[in-house]
Write a protein that holds these residues in place. Structure first.
Motif, PDB file in Angstrom:
ATOM      1  N   THR A 294       0.830  -1.204   0.000  1.00 17.06           N
ATOM      2  CA  THR A 294       0.000   0.000   0.000  1.00 17.06           C
ATOM      3  C   THR A 294       0.863   1.253   0.000  1.00 17.06           C
ATOM      4  OG1 THR A 294      -1.761  -1.171   1.172  1.00 17.06           O
ATOM      5  CG2 THR A 294      -1.818   1.239   1.221  1.00 17.06           C
ATOM      6  N   GLU A 295       1.886   1.256   0.853  1.00 16.23           N
ATOM      7  CA  GLU A 295       2.761   2.431   0.938  1.00 16.23           C
ATOM      8  C   GLU A 295       3.617   2.582  -0.315  1.00 16.23           C
ATOM      9  OE1 GLU A 295       6.225   4.335   3.870  1.00 16.23           O
ATOM     10  OE2 GLU A 295       5.198   2.464   4.404  1.00 16.23           O
ATOM     11  N   SER A 298       1.732   4.162  -3.238  1.00 12.52           N
ATOM     12  CA  SER A 298       0.974   5.389  -2.963  1.00 12.52           C
ATOM     13  C   SER A 298       1.422   6.547  -3.846  1.00 12.52           C
ATOM     14  CB  SER A 298       1.098   5.765  -1.486  1.00 12.52           C
ATOM     15  OG  SER A 298       2.450   6.030  -1.138  1.00 12.52           O
TER      16      SER A 298
END
Length: 409
Positions: A294-295, A298
């Motif tokens: 997810t990071e 981003s």
């Protein structure tokens, strides 16, 4: 209601990109790639968007200004990098037991559920809901052969937007850097396009050779429709990170793999643009991998969002010029069929209310309006296809607009 220039997606301005499909190789073969993210300065305007891949400083991406001004290692270390630290090393418990991925009690329970489901039974428990939903798609909709052991080759047609080349290039950088991180843990990092076609693979060479036995390699197709439940294909069906462990895979030949993937989606249409996946053979993945994914992506999501705002501003500008010469009901739509701007005549015709943001132009995707008009989405899709073939295209279509009944006095 008029529709002109339905190709909001094709007002590209001076957007630099690498054309052609094999763009990921460029990330590891050249020191300058057109990404617009810097570990120190964050998202950059395109005039500065030529970062340098710096492997000696914690695998950061630095723009030319950082190198010319001599950014210190301490300052750089304090910033958020493009690829956060990643570790998928075996846990101490895993090292002690040394058991196969299929030998755990939970894996055995899932394997029994898979065997029952694959032979035609319907089950409701024993499997995570997102995995069970994927199994239903594979068995009943896609009819994927559960005995498949090699992923099929990727189809040659290419319907990807040219802007996606920038996304693929950025993800290639992420994949290459993450591949170095997971190499010591026997894992493989892959990047696919929105159709599940593998564009690049990095990581432990022995793990890559094992993966290639199943055609987990560039130019193969890992969509759910082609290869069943897996980290890449299933992430393209869902939003957010997805894990597929052992017998959760639809095809039995992949039951000794643990995978985690995440899709990157177009904020305008909601359609998947690409995915990033980490695969490990016969060993669990760390519980931290989904949050890492997810990071890691981003910054790519931020670029897609920024591009959507840029496109909308261009459409609004053209819309205002058109409306200056017409008093007829007039609207401007994005690629997803959402209204970006409408004049007062259109707002009155469709009874949308007096203070809607689209009167002044809705650059923010969340502020756009989706008309509840039968056949509207089909018309927008048709207009997009026509505009892709001919940038000067214009056309019209007749749609019924139901007027709301007035309340009795």
């Amino acid at each position: 209601m008029a529709l002109t220039n339905g190709r909001a997606a094709h007002i590209n301005g001076s957007h630099p990109h690498i054309s052609g499909r094999p763009v990921l190789a460029a990330v590891v073969r050249t020191p300058l790639v057109p990404l617009d993210y810097c570990s120190v300065h964050g998202v950059l305007p395109f005039c500065k968007a030529f970062p340098r891949l710096e492997m000696a400083r914690g695998s950061r991406l630095l723009c030319n200004d950082c190198h010319s001004c001599g950014v210190s290692g301490d300052k750089e270390a304090a910033m958020t990098g493009l690829v956060p630290p990643l570790s998928i090393a075996p846990s101490p418990a895993e090292r002690r037991t040394g058991r196969s991925l299929l030998a755990t009690p939970s894996a055995k329970e899932i394997a029994r559920a898979w065997d029952n489901f694959a032979t035609g039974e319907d089950i409701e428990t024993g499997v995570r809901p997102e995995i069970l939903a994927s199994w239903y798609r594979c068995r009943d909709r896609y009819e994927v052969d559960r005995r498949l052991d090699v992923a099929p080759g990727a189809p040659g047609d290419d319907n990807q937007r040219i802007d996606n080349d920038v996304v693929f290039t950025a993800l290639g950088g992420i994949g290459a850097l993450a591949g170095r991180e997971v190499e010591r843990d026997g894992a493989v990092v892959t990047v696919t396009d929105g159709d599940g076609r593998v564009l690049g693979a990095w990581g432990d060479p022995s793990a890559q050779r094992r993966a290639e036995l199943h055609n987990l390699a560039p130019w193969s197709s890992w969509s759910e429709q082609c290869t069943g439940t897996n980290g890449m294909g299933t992430s393209l069906e869902l939003s957010g990170p997805v894990t597929v462990t052992g017998p959760e895979h639809w095809c039995e030949a992949f039951h000794q793999w643990a995978c985690a993937g995440i899709s990157i989606r177009d904020v305008v249409t909601g359609a998947p643009v690409a995915s990033v996946n980490i695969s490990r053979w016969n060993a669990m993945l760390s519980e931290l991998v989904p949050s890492w994914l997810t990071e890691a992506v981003s910054c790519v999501g931020q670029e897609i969002y920024r591009r959507a705002i840029y496109e909308a501003d261009k459409v609004i500008s053209q819309f205002n010029r058109k409306c200056a010469h017409s008093s007829a009901p007039f609207m401007a739509m994005d690629r997803g069929g959402n209204v970006i701007a409408a004049n007062k005549a259109a707002v009155t015709l469709l009874r949308m209310g007096g203070e809607t943001p689209i009167l002044t132009g809705a650059s923010e995707p969340t502020e756009r309006w989706t008309p509840d008009i039968t056949g509207f989405s089909d018309v927008v899709r048709w207009a997009n296809e026509c505009a892709q073939e001919n940038p000067q295209w214009s056309g019209y279509a007749g749609l019924p607009v139901a007027r709301r009944k007035r309340s009795p006095r």
